[in-house]
Design a protein around this motif. Structure first.
Motif, mmCIF file in Angstrom:
data_model
loop_
_atom_site.group_PDB
_atom_site.id
_atom_site.type_symbol
_atom_site.label_atom_id
_atom_site.label_comp_id
_atom_site.label_asym_id
_atom_site.label_seq_id
_atom_site.Cartn_x
_atom_site.Cartn_y
_atom_site.Cartn_z
ATOM 1 N N GLY A 67 0.782 -1.228 0.000
ATOM 2 C CA GLY A 67 0.000 0.000 0.000
ATOM 3 C C GLY A 67 0.819 1.286 0.000
ATOM 4 N N LEU A 68 2.141 1.166 0.030
ATOM 5 C CA LEU A 68 2.986 2.367 0.056
ATOM 6 C C LEU A 68 3.500 2.695 -1.342
ATOM 7 C CD1 LEU A 68 5.231 1.724 3.205
ATOM 8 C CD2 LEU A 68 3.176 3.140 3.033
ATOM 9 N N PRO A 69 3.541 3.987 -1.683
ATOM 10 C CA PRO A 69 4.159 4.363 -2.951
ATOM 11 C C PRO A 69 5.670 4.123 -2.876
ATOM 12 C CG PRO A 69 3.527 6.324 -1.721
ATOM 13 C CD PRO A 69 3.008 5.138 -0.955
ATOM 14 N N LEU A 70 6.295 4.062 -4.040
ATOM 15 C CA LEU A 70 7.717 3.754 -4.127
ATOM 16 C C LEU A 70 8.578 4.690 -3.279
ATOM 17 C CD1 LEU A 70 9.739 1.844 -5.402
ATOM 18 C CD2 LEU A 70 9.844 3.383 -7.371
ATOM 19 N N VAL A 71 8.269 5.978 -3.278
ATOM 20 C CA VAL A 71 9.082 6.930 -2.506
ATOM 21 C C VAL A 71 9.014 6.613 -1.011
ATOM 22 C CG1 VAL A 71 7.330 8.753 -2.286
ATOM 23 C CG2 VAL A 71 9.758 9.348 -2.295
ATOM 24 N N GLN A 72 7.876 6.188 -0.505
ATOM 25 C CA GLN A 72 7.746 5.832 0.912
ATOM 26 C C GLN A 72 8.535 4.556 1.224
ATOM 27 O OE1 GLN A 72 6.679 8.845 2.295
ATOM 28 N NE2 GLN A 72 5.969 7.377 3.791
ATOM 29 N N ARG A 73 8.553 3.628 0.300
ATOM 30 C CA ARG A 73 9.333 2.395 0.487
ATOM 31 C C ARG A 73 10.816 2.734 0.588
ATOM 32 N NH1 ARG A 73 6.532 -1.723 -3.899
ATOM 33 N NH2 ARG A 73 4.381 -1.326 -3.272
ATOM 34 N N HIS A 74 11.272 3.598 -0.314
ATOM 35 C CA HIS A 74 12.681 4.001 -0.290
ATOM 36 C C HIS A 74 13.008 4.745 1.012
ATOM 37 C CE1 HIS A 74 14.184 3.356 -4.574
ATOM 38 N NE2 HIS A 74 13.044 2.703 -4.462
ATOM 39 N N ARG A 75 12.086 5.547 1.493
ATOM 40 C CA ARG A 75 12.316 6.265 2.750
ATOM 41 C C ARG A 75 12.486 5.294 3.913
ATOM 42 N NH1 ARG A 75 7.939 10.978 1.626
ATOM 43 N NH2 ARG A 75 9.320 12.311 0.394
ATOM 44 N N LEU A 76 11.723 4.208 3.929
ATOM 45 C CA LEU A 76 11.875 3.200 4.989
ATOM 46 C C LEU A 76 13.265 2.577 4.942
ATOM 47 C CD1 LEU A 76 8.402 1.388 4.905
ATOM 48 C CD2 LEU A 76 9.297 2.879 6.711
ATOM 49 N N VAL A 77 13.734 2.268 3.743
ATOM 50 C CA VAL A 77 15.074 1.696 3.587
ATOM 51 C C VAL A 77 16.127 2.710 4.029
ATOM 52 C CG1 VAL A 77 16.772 0.845 1.909
ATOM 53 C CG2 VAL A 77 14.388 0.082 1.771
ATOM 54 N N HIS A 78 16.001 3.943 3.569
ATOM 55 C CA HIS A 78 16.962 4.988 3.924
ATOM 56 C C HIS A 78 16.962 5.258 5.425
ATOM 57 C CE1 HIS A 78 18.111 6.886 -0.125
ATOM 58 N NE2 HIS A 78 17.626 5.691 -0.346
ATOM 59 N N GLU A 79 15.801 5.238 6.037
ATOM 60 C CA GLU A 79 15.722 5.460 7.484
ATOM 61 C C GLU A 79 16.467 4.356 8.236
ATOM 62 O OE1 GLU A 79 15.168 7.126 11.082
ATOM 63 O OE2 GLU A 79 14.724 8.072 9.167
ATOM 64 N N THR A 98 6.748 -5.553 -2.788
ATOM 65 C CA THR A 98 5.897 -6.344 -1.899
ATOM 66 C C THR A 98 6.093 -7.816 -2.262
ATOM 67 O OG1 THR A 98 3.999 -6.350 -3.382
ATOM 68 C CG2 THR A 98 4.170 -4.494 -1.825
ATOM 69 N N PRO A 99 5.709 -8.724 -1.371
ATOM 70 C CA PRO A 99 5.794 -10.150 -1.718
ATOM 71 C C PRO A 99 4.996 -10.501 -2.979
ATOM 72 C CG PRO A 99 5.544 -9.905 0.649
ATOM 73 C CD PRO A 99 5.362 -8.532 0.045
ATOM 74 N N GLN A 100 3.861 -9.861 -3.189
ATOM 75 C CA GLN A 100 3.061 -10.129 -4.381
ATOM 76 C C GLN A 100 3.792 -9.674 -5.645
ATOM 77 O OE1 GLN A 100 1.921 -8.533 -1.608
ATOM 78 N NE2 GLN A 100 0.744 -10.249 -0.770
ATOM 79 N N GLN A 101 4.413 -8.517 -5.599
ATOM 80 C CA GLN A 101 5.179 -8.027 -6.750
ATOM 81 C C GLN A 101 6.356 -8.951 -7.041
ATOM 82 O OE1 GLN A 101 5.931 -4.142 -5.103
ATOM 83 N NE2 GLN A 101 4.629 -3.163 -6.663
ATOM 84 N N TRP A 102 7.031 -9.404 -6.004
ATOM 85 C CA TRP A 102 8.178 -10.298 -6.168
ATOM 86 C C TRP A 102 7.739 -11.631 -6.750
ATOM 87 C CZ3 TRP A 102 13.092 -10.332 -6.802
ATOM 88 C CH2 TRP A 102 13.858 -11.450 -6.529
ATOM 89 N N GLN A 103 6.599 -12.127 -6.305
ATOM 90 C CA GLN A 103 6.092 -13.408 -6.811
ATOM 91 C C GLN A 103 5.770 -13.301 -8.300
ATOM 92 O OE1 GLN A 103 2.483 -14.823 -4.916
ATOM 93 N NE2 GLN A 103 3.229 -16.929 -5.069
ATOM 94 N N SER A 104 5.241 -12.176 -8.744
ATOM 95 C CA SER A 104 4.887 -12.034 -10.159
ATOM 96 C C SER A 104 6.088 -11.700 -11.037
ATOM 97 C CB SER A 104 3.789 -10.981 -10.347
ATOM 98 O OG SER A 104 4.283 -9.703 -10.032
ATOM 99 N N ASP A 105 7.169 -11.138 -10.450
ATOM 100 C CA ASP A 105 8.367 -10.794 -11.231
ATOM 101 C C ASP A 105 9.599 -10.869 -10.334
ATOM 102 O OD1 ASP A 105 10.235 -9.905 -13.061
ATOM 103 O OD2 ASP A 105 9.540 -7.827 -13.038
ATOM 104 N N PRO A 106 10.182 -12.076 -10.181
ATOM 105 C CA PRO A 106 11.321 -12.242 -9.266
ATOM 106 C C PRO A 106 12.680 -11.934 -9.906
ATOM 107 C CG PRO A 106 10.633 -14.361 -10.064
ATOM 108 C CD PRO A 106 9.688 -13.346 -10.668
ATOM 109 N N ARG A 107 12.777 -10.819 -10.595
ATOM 110 C CA ARG A 107 14.046 -10.427 -11.212
ATOM 111 C C ARG A 107 14.637 -9.228 -10.481
ATOM 112 N NH1 ARG A 107 12.542 -9.039 -16.993
ATOM 113 N NH2 ARG A 107 10.615 -8.547 -15.947
#
Length: 120
Positions: A67-79, A98-107
């Protein structure tokens, strides 16, 4: 405790890596409880001295990203890596799925080419 995908990724990435790679792995694991984590040391591609740990790429798959946009995901990593980004870590490529995104494209995309530093 690391899941099977996390353990397999650590082995596939050449073991535990150097001290900064181990710190990155530990902090992202603690902060994001990833189901899959890859930490790639790209430092040798950037013309630094042997053993320098300055350029990294991470692929983090975590339910925390749902449910988080890409910029928020990157902020979590950076934090999670705030101290490292203020010091020894010069560049960080982040792939946050997300796990769902990884399952559909594990590259994992390759590292971008080096365009600076001593290579110019």
């Amino acid at each position: 405790m690391r899941g099977p995908l996390l353990a397999a990724a650590a082995g596939a990435m050449g073991g535990s890596g150097g001290p900064l790679a181990r710190t990155i792995r530990a902090k992202l694991t603690a902060a994001l409880q990833p189901t899959h984590l890859e930490v790639r040391d790209d430092s040798p591609l950037h013309g630094g001295p042997p053993g320098a740990e300055t350029h990294f790429g991470v692929l983090v798959v975590s339910g925390r990203f749902a449910g988080l946009p890409l910029v928020q995901r990157h902020r979590l990593v950076h934090e999670a890596l705030r101290a490292e980004l203020a010091g020894p870590l010069h560049a960080l490529q982040v792939i946050a799925r997300t796990p769902q995104q990884w399952q559909s494209d594990p590259r994992n995309p390759p590292a971008p080419p080096c365009l600076g530093g001593s290579k110019r």
